[in-house]
Design an enzyme around this catalytic site. Structure first.
Site, mmCIF file in Angstrom:
data_model
loop_
_atom_site.group_PDB
_atom_site.id
_atom_site.type_symbol
_atom_site.label_atom_id
_atom_site.label_comp_id
_atom_site.label_asym_id
_atom_site.label_seq_id
_atom_site.Cartn_x
_atom_site.Cartn_y
_atom_site.Cartn_z
ATOM 1 N N LYS A 185 54.680 36.350 46.568
ATOM 2 C CA LYS A 185 53.268 36.649 46.291
ATOM 3 C C LYS A 185 52.416 35.642 47.028
ATOM 4 C CE LYS A 185 50.690 39.415 43.771
ATOM 5 N NZ LYS A 185 50.997 40.764 43.232
ATOM 6 N N ASP A 207 46.582 43.291 46.487
ATOM 7 C CA ASP A 207 46.535 43.026 45.047
ATOM 8 C C ASP A 207 45.037 42.922 44.739
ATOM 9 O OD1 ASP A 207 48.507 42.199 42.691
ATOM 10 O OD2 ASP A 207 46.805 40.872 42.509
HETATM 11 P P1 NDP Z 1 41.405 45.672 42.395
HETATM 12 O O1 NDP Z 1 40.826 44.490 43.054
HETATM 13 O O2 NDP Z 1 41.376 46.987 43.072
HETATM 14 O O3 NDP Z 1 40.709 45.867 40.962
HETATM 15 C C1 NDP Z 1 40.745 44.870 40.010
HETATM 16 C C2 NDP Z 1 40.017 45.354 38.770
HETATM 17 O O4 NDP Z 1 40.263 44.436 37.715
HETATM 18 C C3 NDP Z 1 38.518 45.398 38.949
HETATM 19 O O5 NDP Z 1 37.963 46.406 38.143
HETATM 20 C C4 NDP Z 1 38.084 44.009 38.472
HETATM 21 O O6 NDP Z 1 36.754 43.919 38.013
HETATM 22 C C5 NDP Z 1 39.036 43.802 37.323
HETATM 23 N N1 NDP Z 1 39.278 42.367 37.167
HETATM 24 C C6 NDP Z 1 39.817 41.540 38.066
HETATM 25 N N2 NDP Z 1 39.839 40.284 37.622
HETATM 26 C C7 NDP Z 1 39.295 40.312 36.430
HETATM 27 C C8 NDP Z 1 39.025 39.328 35.482
HETATM 28 N N3 NDP Z 1 39.328 38.041 35.681
HETATM 29 N N4 NDP Z 1 38.466 39.712 34.323
HETATM 30 C C9 NDP Z 1 38.176 41.008 34.112
HETATM 31 N N5 NDP Z 1 38.377 41.995 34.992
HETATM 32 C C10 NDP Z 1 38.931 41.649 36.135
HETATM 33 O O7 NDP Z 1 42.893 45.263 42.010
HETATM 34 P P2 NDP Z 1 44.140 46.199 41.667
HETATM 35 O O8 NDP Z 1 43.686 47.428 40.961
HETATM 36 O O9 NDP Z 1 44.960 46.311 42.873
HETATM 37 O O10 NDP Z 1 44.946 45.256 40.646
HETATM 38 C C11 NDP Z 1 44.764 45.326 39.240
HETATM 39 C C12 NDP Z 1 45.977 44.713 38.550
HETATM 40 O O11 NDP Z 1 47.144 45.457 38.891
HETATM 41 C C13 NDP Z 1 46.291 43.266 38.916
HETATM 42 O O12 NDP Z 1 46.846 42.621 37.793
HETATM 43 C C14 NDP Z 1 47.373 43.412 39.980
HETATM 44 O O13 NDP Z 1 48.175 42.255 40.054
HETATM 45 C C15 NDP Z 1 48.143 44.594 39.420
HETATM 46 N N6 NDP Z 1 48.968 45.351 40.358
HETATM 47 C C16 NDP Z 1 48.446 45.862 41.509
HETATM 48 C C17 NDP Z 1 49.228 46.620 42.354
HETATM 49 C C18 NDP Z 1 48.679 47.269 43.574
HETATM 50 O O14 NDP Z 1 49.433 47.990 44.231
HETATM 51 N N7 NDP Z 1 47.410 47.099 43.921
HETATM 52 C C19 NDP Z 1 50.651 46.826 42.076
HETATM 53 C C20 NDP Z 1 51.087 46.317 40.802
HETATM 54 C C21 NDP Z 1 50.261 45.590 39.998
HETATM 55 P P3 NDP Z 1 35.657 43.103 38.880
HETATM 56 O O15 NDP Z 1 35.320 43.999 40.032
HETATM 57 O O16 NDP Z 1 34.530 42.905 37.933
HETATM 58 O O17 NDP Z 1 36.302 41.826 39.300
HETATM 59 O O1 2IT Z 2 51.919 43.344 42.005
HETATM 60 C C1 2IT Z 2 52.368 44.138 42.858
HETATM 61 O O2 2IT Z 2 53.455 44.701 42.725
HETATM 62 C C2 2IT Z 2 51.543 44.414 44.037
HETATM 63 N N1 2IT Z 2 50.443 43.893 44.140
HETATM 64 C C3 2IT Z 2 52.060 45.308 45.119
HETATM 65 C C4 2IT Z 2 52.960 44.553 46.054
HETATM 66 C C5 2IT Z 2 53.411 45.289 47.286
HETATM 67 O O3 2IT Z 2 54.088 44.641 48.074
HETATM 68 O O4 2IT Z 2 53.105 46.469 47.468
#
Ligand code: NDP
Ligand code: 2IT
Length: 464
Positions: free
Chosen positions: A141, A181
């Site tokens: 990561k 992420d």
């Molecule tokens: P994005 O940046 O697309 O969206 C993040 C969302 O979470 C936004 O709505 C944001 O709101 C909110 N958020 C972020 N930080 C905070 C905080 N400190 N407090 C409250 N709300 C918060 O990210 P993703 O959708 O990609 O990721 C979301 C989660 O999923 C994370 O935990 C990530 O690690 C996990 N994840 C992502 C994957 C991927 O493929 N993208 C795969 C597996 C897991 P705001 O705009 O107000 O910050």
């Molecule tokens: O938390 C996760 O699994 C991710 N942000 C996606 C990682 C990836 O390599 O697609």
């Protein structure tokens, strides 16, 4: 049935002296890394029956000592010039935690809260998640404490170029393959890829995933984490004689994971009534109109409260207490898709009192260990993040596969493979939970199924 989970065991001491020793070792070696220690305790706390059974095999090869120690941590300076011409400096990271099963693989997070503890917890989770996919990827990561909010497109590009100027020394399609992420989506991956290609003078498509469809990206990668979460939830509900159809769902977050979880849940006939961002949530009892959310978040990069401008009948609730507003809304299914430690014990109590039947962790570690325990001991099913949100990284591995073949699969082909992978992850999780006496505690099941794979690989590869 050992359903109340042995997460407690991590506080009270487990029956395995070896496990206790390692939990204490982790705490003494990483005193300032609370998120990392939380993730370590969550995993180790469920491994007691496995360690008791295999202690003589694991202890002489220092398996647990090695599994909690990253193979490598890279930390670097990221200087860049803002639009006013002022010099700015951020800190960049890449944690290459465990490469037993394949090249390090995991996302990049750009968020002001990023620090070494958060990077290590995410990389640690990733090892187990990636093992569950059954695909050849190790765990890593990275990211930066850079805050993309309010930055111009040019600032984002300059930052990404500077970040990659250093990161490129440490990655490669057979070495380490970053992706998105929080704060890193298609736009950022494009700028990062461009700079990598320019420096290396080499079209190495498989060095990053989540690329644009016009230059080596995979169809369905954007949708994969959210869709995968719902495929896992479908299987978990089915195994417990329930289904998504007709269920009321609340989702925290409104980013990549949240949007596509909402889309697939709606397709299965669930009524998604709330989504949020870090300021507050919208409540639309008639069902979220997702095209409006996509326009606000994917196109305008705006705030979730703008939803009310298009749907005046919806309610906007600002966060103003210890519990994020979204978790005060009554729902059958709760999908935390924002960030870590969003659901603490008090939020867990409110959600349980409000009749929650299942929690699906779209985010990484969105529930505190106490919240998970509370859910499990009160009969609320928990789909743990490292299993339930593995669809994103699994589809990233499918993207790498297509890049190696110099070929593309159709959306349906990728989506079907994703569904198959998530169905298989649930099956492995359920089997391990049952085999080790954990009943429908899928948190323990996922940890055990993943750990056994990694342990086997680490044993085969010797003391490295
Ligand atoms: P994005 O940046 O697309 O969206 C993040 C969302 O979470 C936004 O709505 C944001 O709101 C909110 N958020 C972020 N930080 C905070 C905080 N400190 N407090 C409250 N709300 C918060 O990210 P993703 O959708 O990609 O990721 C979301 C989660 O999923 C994370 O935990 C990530 O690690 C996990 N994840 C992502 C994957 C991927 O493929 N993208 C795969 C597996 C897991 P705001 O705009 O107000 O910050
Ligand atoms: O938390 C996760 O699994 C991710 N942000 C996606 C990682 C990836 O390599 O697609």
């Amino acid at each position: 049935m050992n359903n109340s989970c042995t997460l407690n065991g991590t506080q009270n001491g487990t029956k395995s002296a070896y496990l206790n020793e390692i939990i204490n070792l982790a705490a003494s070696k990483n005193p300032n890394e609370p998120e990392f220690l939380q993730a370590v305790k969550e995993v180790l706390g469920t491994l007691e029956p496995v360690i008791l059974k295999h202690e003589e095999e694991y202890k002489p090869i220092a398996l647990l000592e090695r599994i909690i120690e990253p193979e490598r941590i890279i930390s670097f300076r990221v200087p860049w010039i803002d639009d006013k011409g002022q010099a700015q400096v951020n800190r960049g990271f890449r944690v290459q935690f465990n490469g037993t099963l394949g090249p390090y693989k995991g996302g990049l997070r750009f968020h002001p809260t990023v620090n070494q503890s958060i990077m290590k917890f995410l990389a640690f989770e990733q090892i187990f998640k990636n093992a569950l996919t059954g695909l050849p990827i190790g765990g890593g990561k990275g990211g930066s404490d850079f805050d993309p909010k309010g930055k111009s497109d040019n600032e984002i590009m300059r930052f990404c170029q500077s970040f990659m100027t250093e990161l490129q020394k440490h990655i490669g399609q057979d070495v380490d393959v970053p992706a998105g992420d929080i704060g890193v989506g298609g736009r950022e991956i494009g700028y990062l890829f461009g700079q990598y290609r320019r420096i290396k003078n080499n079209y190495e498509a498989g060095v990053l995933t989540g690329k644009g469809l016009d230059y080596g990206g995979s169809l369905a990668r954007k949708e994969a984490t959210g869709y995968g979460l719902i495929y896992f939830m479908r299987e978990m509900l089915k195994a417990n004689s329930m289904e998504l159809k007709g269920k009321t769902v609340i989702i925290s977050g409104s980013g990549n994971v949240a949007i596509y979880a909402c889309e697939k849940a709606q397709e299965y006939g669930a009524n998604v009534v709330a989504m949020s961002d870090s300021n507050g949530c919208i409540y639309d009892k008639d069902g979220i109109k997702l095209d409006i959310v996509k326009e606000i978040k994917e196109v305008k990069r705006g705030r979730i409260k703008e939803y009310k401008d298009s749907v005046p009948s919806a309610q906007y609730m600002e966060n103003n207490g210890e519990i994020p507003a979204v978790y005060t809304i009554k729902a059958d299914i709760v999908l935390p898709c924002a960030t870590q430690n969003d659901i603490n014990i008090n939020a867990a109590k409110v959600l349980t009192e409000n009749g929650a039947k299942a929690v699906g962790e779209g985010a990484n570690m969105p529930c505190t260990n106490e919240a998970v325990e509370y859910f499990l001991s009160n009969g609320v099913l928990v789909a743990p993040g490292k299993a339930a949100n593995a669809g994103g990284v699994a589809t990233s591995a499918l993207e790498m596969c297509q890049n190696s073949m110099r070929y593309f699969w159709s959306f349906d082909e990728v989506d079907k493979k994703l569904d198959g992978i998530m169905t298989n992850i649930f099956a492995q999780t359920k089997k391990a939970a049952e085999e080790y006496g954990y009943g429908n505690n899928y948190v323990a099941g996922a940890n055990i199924a993943a750990f056994r794979k990694i342990a086997k690989g680490m044993k085969s590869q010797g003391l490295i």
